[in-house]
Structures are given as structure tokens and as C-alpha cells.
Design an enzyme around this catalytic site. Sequence first.
Site, PDB file in Angstrom:
ATOM      1  N   GLY A 239       0.770  -1.244   0.000  1.00 30.82           N
ATOM      2  CA  GLY A 239       0.000   0.000   0.000  1.00 30.82           C
ATOM      3  C   GLY A 239       0.795   1.284   0.000  1.00 30.82           C
ATOM      4  O   GLY A 239       0.222   2.363  -0.176  1.00 30.82           O
ATOM      5  N   PRO A 274       4.674  -5.305  -0.751  1.00 28.79           N
ATOM      6  CA  PRO A 274       4.681  -4.100  -1.584  1.00 28.79           C
ATOM      7  C   PRO A 274       4.495  -4.441  -3.054  1.00 28.79           C
ATOM      8  O   PRO A 274       5.003  -5.459  -3.535  1.00 28.79           O
ATOM      9  CB  PRO A 274       6.091  -3.537  -1.352  1.00 28.79           C
ATOM     10  CG  PRO A 274       6.926  -4.767  -1.140  1.00 28.79           C
ATOM     11  CD  PRO A 274       6.039  -5.728  -0.377  1.00 28.79           C
ATOM     12  N   ARG A 276       3.170  -1.510  -5.848  1.00 30.10           N
ATOM     13  CA  ARG A 276       3.383  -0.254  -6.557  1.00 30.10           C
ATOM     14  C   ARG A 276       4.740   0.402  -6.252  1.00 30.10           C
ATOM     15  O   ARG A 276       5.411   0.892  -7.160  1.00 30.10           O
ATOM     16  CB  ARG A 276       2.261   0.711  -6.137  1.00 30.10           C
ATOM     17  CG  ARG A 276       2.182   1.981  -6.922  1.00 30.10           C
ATOM     18  CD  ARG A 276       1.163   2.927  -6.278  1.00 30.10           C
ATOM     19  NE  ARG A 276      -0.108   2.305  -6.027  1.00 30.10           N
ATOM     20  CZ  ARG A 276      -1.105   2.224  -6.903  1.00 30.10           C
ATOM     21  NH1 ARG A 276      -0.962   2.751  -8.096  1.00 30.10           N
ATOM     22  NH2 ARG A 276      -2.243   1.631  -6.584  1.00 30.10           N
ATOM     23  N   ARG A 312      -5.855   2.705 -15.541  1.00 29.10           N
ATOM     24  CA  ARG A 312      -5.966   3.381 -14.246  1.00 29.10           C
ATOM     25  C   ARG A 312      -6.760   4.692 -14.288  1.00 29.10           C
ATOM     26  O   ARG A 312      -7.597   4.909 -13.418  1.00 29.10           O
ATOM     27  CB  ARG A 312      -4.579   3.606 -13.625  1.00 29.10           C
ATOM     28  CG  ARG A 312      -3.819   2.288 -13.379  1.00 29.10           C
ATOM     29  CD  ARG A 312      -2.506   2.503 -12.639  1.00 29.10           C
ATOM     30  NE  ARG A 312      -2.744   3.018 -11.306  1.00 29.10           N
ATOM     31  CZ  ARG A 312      -2.538   4.263 -10.930  1.00 29.10           C
ATOM     32  NH1 ARG A 312      -2.031   5.138 -11.776  1.00 29.10           N
ATOM     33  NH2 ARG A 312      -2.817   4.646  -9.714  1.00 29.10           N
ATOM     34  N   TYR A 316     -10.042   4.451 -11.930  1.00 28.74           N
ATOM     35  CA  TYR A 316     -10.155   5.190 -10.681  1.00 28.74           C
ATOM     36  C   TYR A 316      -9.512   6.573 -10.722  1.00 28.74           C
ATOM     37  O   TYR A 316      -8.813   6.959  -9.798  1.00 28.74           O
ATOM     38  CB  TYR A 316      -9.693   4.388  -9.455  1.00 28.74           C
ATOM     39  CG  TYR A 316      -8.627   3.335  -9.641  1.00 28.74           C
ATOM     40  CD1 TYR A 316      -8.898   2.007  -9.272  1.00 28.74           C
ATOM     41  CD2 TYR A 316      -7.369   3.635 -10.127  1.00 28.74           C
ATOM     42  CE1 TYR A 316      -7.930   1.031  -9.405  1.00 28.74           C
ATOM     43  CE2 TYR A 316      -6.403   2.656 -10.255  1.00 28.74           C
ATOM     44  CZ  TYR A 316      -6.683   1.360  -9.891  1.00 28.74           C
ATOM     45  OH  TYR A 316      -5.723   0.390 -10.012  1.00 28.74           O
ATOM     46  N   CYS A 344     -13.833   3.355 -28.153  1.00 25.06           N
ATOM     47  CA  CYS A 344     -15.186   3.899 -28.249  1.00 25.06           C
ATOM     48  C   CYS A 344     -15.906   3.809 -26.912  1.00 25.06           C
ATOM     49  O   CYS A 344     -16.804   2.985 -26.721  1.00 25.06           O
ATOM     50  CB  CYS A 344     -15.945   3.190 -29.360  1.00 25.06           C
ATOM     51  SG  CYS A 344     -15.193   3.548 -30.938  1.00 25.06           S
TER      52      CYS A 344
HETATM   53  C1  LIG Z   1      -2.790  -5.165  -4.152  1.00 22.02           C
HETATM   54  C2  LIG Z   1      -2.307  -5.768  -2.882  1.00 22.02           C
HETATM   55  C3  LIG Z   1      -1.024  -5.477  -2.405  1.00 22.02           C
HETATM   56  C4  LIG Z   1      -0.094  -4.477  -3.063  1.00 22.02           C
HETATM   57  O1  LIG Z   1      -0.550  -3.186  -2.966  1.00 22.02           O
HETATM   58  P1  LIG Z   1       0.382  -1.959  -3.429  1.00 22.02           P
HETATM   59  O2  LIG Z   1      -0.445  -0.778  -3.178  1.00 22.02           O
HETATM   60  O3  LIG Z   1       0.690  -2.156  -4.854  1.00 22.02           O
HETATM   61  O4  LIG Z   1       1.614  -2.007  -2.578  1.00 22.02           O
HETATM   62  C5  LIG Z   1      -0.602  -6.124  -1.268  1.00 22.02           C
HETATM   63  N1  LIG Z   1      -1.407  -7.008  -0.617  1.00 22.02           N
HETATM   64  C6  LIG Z   1      -2.645  -7.304  -1.049  1.00 22.02           C
HETATM   65  C7  LIG Z   1      -3.468  -8.274  -0.300  1.00 22.02           C
HETATM   66  C8  LIG Z   1      -3.140  -6.687  -2.187  1.00 22.02           C
HETATM   67  O5  LIG Z   1      -4.381  -6.971  -2.597  1.00 22.02           O
END
Ligand SMILES: *Cc1c(COP(=O)(O)O)cnc(C)c1O
Length: 419
Positions: A239, A274, A276, A312, A316, A344
Amino acid sequence: MDHFEYRNGILHAEDVPLTRIAAEVGTPVYVYSRATLTRHARVFRDALAGLDPLICYAVKANGNQAVLKLLAAEGYGADVVSAGEMKRALAAGIPAGKIVFSGVAKTDAEIRAALEAGILQFNVESDAELDAIEQVAAAMGVTARVSLRINPDVDAGTHAKITTGKADNKFGIAWDRAIDVYAHARRLPHVEATGIDLHIGSQLSKLEPFEAAFTRTVELIRRLKAEGHPIRHLDLGGGLGIPYSDETPPAPQAYAEMVHRVTGNLDLKLIFEPGRVIVGNAGLMLSEVVYVKETASKRFLILDAGMNDLMRPALYDAYHEVVAVNEPAAGAPRDPVEIVGPVCESTDVFARERPMPPVARGDLVAFRSAGAYGATMSNTYNARELVPEVLVDGDRYAVIRPRQTVDELIAMDRVPDWI
Ligand SMILES: *Cc1c(COP(=O)(O)O)cnc(C)c1O
């Protein structure tokens, strides 16, 4: 920091001009920098090194075999959300013992495949899943290692469509049911619930929601331990955000210090997931301007990349910086344009009212920070060829996923003999 820079007026990936990749591979195309990817993987790993964690890269962010192999070489495990992603991780040489399996809808077949592979643990998201794992494990005569994913009911402060840790999200086991579900798990002979897991959302730009969620979870761990549950693993999810625009997400070092402060003396094996933060800024998507269209009120840059290639923004409202591959002259005007794709659908819009230097038909633009949740979400809507991926390493590059042709797409269809 990344390795995408202007040199002699042309945007480069490491030592390769993007104009060369566009000419040789075509557009749209994803371009990743090996040096940037490795750097991000090491910065994150080194920041957490004092905690001796297992870092399970979230494969859904970018599951290309070349990317996974690079991360495997850096010691990364994998967080997977399907048997398909598990296969991808195993195929890239990530050991089963470093794989955790998350996701709300694991099927019996997926549970069986994961038990056969011998993965480290399932992150269980409901009572019903716990029972399914018990049944499959019993039939196989094995014991399944599980962590329960607890929903801490904390607002991650991110976009509503990528928040996962509020009580009304579909993810995880409700906070106030956690104790009961652990008690239930304990009565299941083929399940060993030795862990606790959480993941509150993606693209978090502040430490506070993490800290609030981790602190709540640590309180729960103390209660569980007091009731005799052998909690040995704490999986803190992923996250951590990246700068797409002007946000300043916490550095991995600050995140690590907070984790240490909150979990310090608990004697737990920590797991991180991790996605992203590892790959996001290691990639961009390159596209060509097909038309510049002027209407009474707006100017549109119509690209050869669409929402099917980079979902993306449509999915969102995500922001991607869009830059001209030919470096704009110093002091060039920046006029607002609508940056759109060819698909389209009215949602095939990458940016509105975006200040851009002058670009013309045939010019190249690059979407920065497109290494995560870009190519993995791409599809072939409107019979568009699946976007290819390229990995740059110094002055060389390789196509790591070729463009899937329309003939290949057509060849996937089967016409029944009664038509
Ligand atoms: C998507 C996800 C992640 C990775 O999230 P990032 O924001 O890309 O770090 C980690 N754990 C779970 C359970 C996820 O669904």
C-alpha cells in the site's frame, strides 16, 4: 529517483532513446528500466533489513516473468491473488516457501494447487474460506498454514476505489469477529492459524493510517496471545504510495521506523507485500499522437494508446504525468488539452485540462509512473492488439512481452459447427 531523463533533447530510458524503441517495437508500448526497478527493490529491502522480514512482492502490480526474475534475484517472495499468479511466481523461480496467497475468492482448485506447491501461507478472508481450506487440506492429508486477514476498519485516506480496510469493504474478516474466527480456526485439525494479516489499501500517501491500523492489530495480537493462540507471523500488507503528481508519500525508511516502533518487542516474523512502490516508477507507457483535434471549446490530443492499454485513469481517476518525448523548448507555452485514447467509450480519457507543451500529429508522449497496474490490467477491447512490454538495461533493451496480433486474437475464437 528513476532513470528516465532527457538527453540531447530526447527522453531516454537509461541509455536508450525512447524514439528508438518506438521506431523498432511500435507504439503503444510499456518501457521498464532495470536499474530503476532494482534500485527501488533494494531501497525498500534495505530500509526494512533491520526487521529481518520476508518481502512478498504483490504480483498483480506487474507479473511479467522478467520482472519477477529480477525481484527473485533480490530475495523477494511473492504475494499472489490467484493460482495463475502463483504459477507466474513459481515459473520465475520464486520458491513456494516465500509465497503468500491473498484474495477473497480462492476456489477449492486454487487451494489444492497452493497446498500441492507448498506455499508459505494462505491469507484467509472469511470463515467460509477457512472451512474450505480445512476440507481440501483434510482430503489431501496435509496441514495448511494460514494467517487471518483482519479488517482493521481504518480509513486509508486514499481513493475510495482502492481502499480495502474499511468495515464495508469486501476484504478481510470483520474486526469484532477476529477473536471468534481464531477460536474457530483452532478447532480445525488441518489448519494452523499462526499468523495475522492486514492490507488497508493502495497508494497511501501518509503514515498515519498505516500506524493506526498496525497499532490496532498489535493490540489484537496481544489479546490472541493471551488466549493462547500461537501468533508468530504478522503480514502488514502493501500500500505504500509513490509520487504520481505532487504527493509526497513517506520514504521506505520512515515507514520502516514506524513499523519498528509499533511492532518492536513482539517477537514476530514480519511479512510485507509491496507492489506499486517497487515497480510503479520503474516504467512508462509510450504512445504516439494520432491526431490533434480542435473543437469550439477544447483541444484534444488523440493517442494510439487507450484505456485498454492503461486502465488506471478510467478505472479510478488516476493521475499520470504525460510528457513529450522530444524535450519542449525552454519557455514553451503550456496550454490545457484533453488527452484521450481511440477506444469507443466516453471514459477513454487520460487527462482533462492538462497543461501540455505544443505537440503535433506523429509526436511521441510518455505516461510516467506506469510500471504498476499498467500492463497487468491491459486488455484487447475494440480488437486492439495487446500492448507489448520492453525492458531496458543500460544501452540495450529486450521485448519481454511481444505485441499480441489481431490474427492471434482471432485464432483464439472457436466457431461451433452448428453455425
Ligand atoms: C494489491 C495488494 C497489495 C499491493 O498493494 P500496493 O499498493 O501495490 O503495494 C498487497 N497485498 C494485497 C493483499 C493486495 O491486494
